[in-house]
Design a protein around this motif. Structure first.
Motif, short mmCIF file in Angstrom:
data_model
loop_
_atom_site.label_atom_id
_atom_site.label_comp_id
_atom_site.label_asym_id
_atom_site.label_seq_id
_atom_site.Cartn_x
_atom_site.Cartn_y
_atom_site.Cartn_z
N TRP A 149 0.85 -1.20 0.00
CA TRP A 149 0.00 0.00 0.00
C TRP A 149 0.89 1.25 0.00
N GLU A 157 0.18 3.76 3.11
CA GLU A 157 -1.13 3.74 3.76
C GLU A 157 -1.15 2.56 4.73
N ARG A 158 -1.46 2.88 5.96
CA ARG A 158 -1.50 1.89 7.04
C ARG A 158 -0.15 1.19 7.20
N VAL A 199 -3.67 0.53 -3.25
CA VAL A 199 -4.95 0.34 -3.95
C VAL A 199 -5.68 1.67 -4.17
N ASN A 200 -5.42 2.65 -3.31
CA ASN A 200 -5.92 4.00 -3.57
C ASN A 200 -4.90 4.67 -4.47
N LYS A 279 -9.33 -1.16 -7.06
CA LYS A 279 -10.29 -0.74 -6.03
C LYS A 279 -11.20 0.27 -6.70
N GLU A 283 -14.96 3.52 -1.19
CA GLU A 283 -14.37 4.62 -0.44
C GLU A 283 -13.96 5.78 -1.35
N ARG A 316 -11.27 -5.82 -6.30
CA ARG A 316 -11.53 -5.94 -4.86
C ARG A 316 -13.02 -5.80 -4.53
N PHE A 318 -14.21 -4.86 -1.58
CA PHE A 318 -14.37 -3.99 -0.41
C PHE A 318 -15.26 -2.80 -0.80
N LYS A 357 -12.03 -9.61 1.41
CA LYS A 357 -11.42 -9.53 2.73
C LYS A 357 -11.93 -10.67 3.62
N ASP A 362 -13.71 -5.00 8.25
CA ASP A 362 -12.41 -4.47 7.84
C ASP A 362 -11.30 -4.88 8.79
N GLU A 390 -3.12 -2.72 11.07
CA GLU A 390 -3.91 -1.49 11.16
C GLU A 390 -4.76 -1.44 12.44
N TYR A 391 -5.55 -2.47 12.65
CA TYR A 391 -6.46 -2.49 13.80
C TYR A 391 -5.96 -3.40 14.92
N HIS A 525 -6.76 5.12 13.58
CA HIS A 525 -7.14 3.80 14.09
C HIS A 525 -6.25 3.23 15.19
C1 GCU Z 1 -9.37 0.18 5.18
C2 GCU Z 1 -8.20 1.10 5.39
C3 GCU Z 1 -7.98 1.96 4.21
C4 GCU Z 1 -7.89 1.10 2.95
C5 GCU Z 1 -9.11 0.22 2.83
C6 GCU Z 1 -9.05 -0.75 1.66
O1 GCU Z 1 -10.56 0.91 5.20
O2 GCU Z 1 -8.41 1.90 6.53
O3 GCU Z 1 -6.79 2.68 4.41
O4 GCU Z 1 -7.73 1.89 1.83
O5 GCU Z 1 -9.25 -0.52 3.99
O6 GCU Z 1 -8.85 -1.93 1.93
O7 GCU Z 1 -9.21 -0.38 0.52
#
Ligand code: GCU
Length: 676
Positions: A149, A157-158, A199-200, A279, A283, A316, A318, A357, A362, A390-391, A525
């Protein structure tokens, strides 16, 4: 780099004299029959390891005939060295055989030979015997993937282990040695695919498939040597953002032509490019919904562009409403992936894989297994796990995730009757998938020890090993890692094993209770915040009031989520009396006085687990501190520091959760412990 943290489980520590004599008799010579860059990587690894462990430089030679009678022989069964089709379990199969003073590692592909070499090194690192070796191994899963990521500005990210090893200031760093060492770690546990960007996909990263291709090509070349296929995450709106078109509608011909051309260019540079990770409509990321199209339209259009080149689209799942109204108790984020994708089963192209997932929310410390896995009978899919914590304490807390993953993999979905476990489905044993396997979000960064917390390396190791064989015994797998990373002293092994195997449960005890999840500070988080997400748009609520807590997901009075499972799981989860205690608040809204199967009330369980959780961390810390002298000082100190920080922070969790529920419920702790 000589630091022990950096070498992770590839320590190659110098053996004692007796061991040196023993192993040297097998490892003085390395002979290979065929040439390829992967075989080259295999011989290099062997010779590096032999130098490290035995203090000798082995002789490396190529020979076309079987005249040699001592040392390691690397040989391809089929006597070809042409390019191999990726993602074929039969080609990954290898054999290691001891005959006289020779160890023969053979396979149908050069990748298989490399895996065999790493297996042999695992044996030697663990001081095991060579005599009588006859091992044949093949992976259970076809795709064994890691998702980075990483963003091109260098952030991850994370990510909790420093900045990216790939990028900085919107450019490739070009540190080939670091990337190659990462490839070695991944390959040593059998990982065979990597996507190298988040993925973002933001502005600069959108151009990875165009302007930045020459750099991507160099990175692909490093991973290729280790049998790892490179993928890129793409921006669904690329045709607009970098292509000058006015739409990204998948049914628009110009859009289709744009992607076909983009794919062609990529394959001209990187002929074995893996494909795209996507993705979309998730989101706030762009996707086909904008144009009134669905996921099949979106994914199949990209699949069409990649198909002539053998590429894959990993789409994905999600996907959920991230602008939910907290007042609305009908909408249930847990339902979303199934509701979106189940109706589309069978409509995706052969070279599309859906990535799901492990849980419906999540990556919480505890979730039920996603009901979508196994429900897609005619659609390739991958199970997605999160190695980055992350969590689960962000690599400041110790949380060894292999026990969690084992539970996921062993979960019986009953999709095809009893015995339809997740590991059977993703191995492609149940339905006839073209592609299947696992993907997971990486936990590494530029920190010298890769993962911030030295013990978090075990999560990466364990993930790879479970991809290869999801039925590996958890204890054995963990011992493998300990032996290679820290050695074999009895005291150390016992203590560390105990610490590792207990850490997930411990983390669960002092954080969000009984499967309800969240209760973390918004955005980053980390740390407790019970109502942090309670009145937010994210669909992640616990609904605590003065009488009770939990989410009613039953068929009769709740969101009906339980219905997405096959029987008997649907009935078990739906039933207040049968639902497993650890998931009760995920599936039911219950009074604080509700009695669990354990015989305790919900409120007393919350208090007890939170007090226990902190005590467990203390015990874990003490156990670790008792190992002083057994471990090099650097790692000992760094880990001690993290564990004592975890101890302090776990008190914060305990006190906030207990106080919150005491104040809501007014019910006292039976043991009258300190609650604020
Ligand atoms: C979680 C995470 C994000 C990530 C997302 C994903 O929400 O907090 O940072 O982009 O998962 O899996 O796309």
């Amino acid at each position: 780099v000589e630091e022990q943290g950096y070498k992770a489980w590839l320590q190659y520590t110098l053996k004692n004299d007796k061991q040196k004599d023993y192993y040297s008799s097998y490892l003085r010579v390395i002979t290979y029959h065929q040439e390829s860059e992967v075989i080259d990587a295999a011989t290099k690894e062997l010779s590096r390891a032999v130098k490290g462990m035995l203090g000798i430089s082995p002789e490396i030679k190529k020979s076309s005939i079987d005249e040699q009678s001592e040392g390691v022989l690397l040989t391809l069964n089929s006597h070809t060295s042409k390019a191999y089709q990726s993602f074929n379990k039969e080609l990954d199969r290898y054999q290691i055989e001891q005959m006289g003073k020779q160890i023969i590692i053979s396979s149908n592909s050069d990748k298989g030979i490399l895996y065999g070499v790493f297996h042999l090194l695992r044996i030697i690192q663990s001081d095991e015997s060579i005599e009588g070796l006859l091992i044949t191994e093949k992976p259970r899963n076809q795709l064994r993937m890691i998702n980075q990521w990483d963003n091109m500005d260098g952030s991850i990210e994370r990510g909790y282990a420093g900045s990216s090893i790939f990028y900085q200031d919107n450019q490739f760093i070009g540190d080939e040695e670091r990337v190659e060492d990462y490839a070695r770690l991944l390959s040593s546990v059998g990982i065979n695919a990597i996507s190298i960007n988040n993925v973002n996909v933001h502005k600069v990263e959108t151009t990875l498939i165009t302007d930045l291709l020459p750099e991507v090509k160099k990175t692909a070349a490093i991973f290729r040597k280790y049998g790892i296929t490179l993928f890129l995450s793409i921006n669904y709106s690329s045709p607009i953002e970098i292509g000058g078109l006015t739409t990204a509608d998948p049914l628009d011909q110009d859009v289709q032509a744009w992607w076909a051309e983009a794919a062609k260019n990529i394959y001209t540079q990187i002929p074995d490019f893996g494909g795209f990770v996507v993705k979309a409509d998730s989101e706030h990321r762009p996707g086909p919904f904008t144009y009134g199209r669905d996921h099949t339209d979106g994914a199949n259009m990209l699949a069409e562009a990649l198909k002539p080149h053998g590429g894959i689209v990993i789409w994905r799942c999600f996907v959920y409403n991230c602008l939910q109204d907290w007042r609305d108790r009908k909408t249930d984020r847990a339902r979303a992936a199934y509701d979106h994708f189940h109706p589309l089963d069978g409509q995706f192209a052969d070279n599309v894989i859906l990535q799901v997932k492990n849980g419906p929310m999540d990556f919480q410390v505890r979730e039920p297994v996603s009901p979508l896995i196994g429900a897609l009978k005619k659609t390739n899919h991958l199970l997605e796990l999160q190695v980055t914590q992350e969590y689960t304490g962000q690599q400041k807390h110790l949380c060894y995730l292999v026990p969690q993953w084992k539970e996921v993999l062993d979960f019986d979905t009953y999709a095809n009757g009893e015995g339809t476990e997740i590991h059977n489905i993703i191995a492609g044993d149940v339905y006839d998938y073209q592609y299947s396997g696992l993907a997971a979000v990486s936990n590494i960064g530029a920190d010298l020890n890769w993962t911030g917390h030295d013990l978090a390396q075990a999560n990466l190791y364990g993930y790879g090993r479970l991809c290869w064989n999801p039925t590996l015994d958890m204890q054995e797998l963990t011992l493998e890692w300990i032996h290679q990373t820290f050695g074999k002293s009895d005291r150390l092994v016992d203590s560390l094993l105990k610490i590792m195997l207990q850490s997930w449960e411990t983390y669960e005890k002092y954080t969000a209770p009984l499967g309800v999840g969240w209760m973390v500070n918004p955005h980053h988080h980390y740390g407790p915040n019970v109502d942090g997400y309670e009145y937010s748009v994210w669909g992640t609520y616990h609904y605590a009031d003065r009488d009770g807590v939990g989410v009613d997901r039953t068929m009769e009075t709740g969101t009906g989520y339980t219905e997405q499972y096959y029987k008997p799981n649907a009935d078990i989860y739906n039933s207040l009396t049968k639902c497993p205690d650890e998931l009760i608040l995920f599936f039911h809204h219950v009074p604080y006085t509700h009695q669990l199967q354990s015989g305790k009330t919900v409120i007393q369980t919350i208090y007890d687990t939170h007090f226990e959780g902190v005590e467990d961390v203390k015990a874990l810390l003490d156990e670790w501190l008792s190992m002083e002298g057994e471990i090099d000082e650097q790692r000992f100190k760094a880990i001690s520091q993290r564990l004592s920080d975890q101890f302090e922070h776990s008190k914060q969790w305990r006190d906030m959760i207990n106080t919150y529920f005491y104040r809501k419920s007014g019910i006292k702790d039976e043991q009258d412990r300190l609650i604020y």
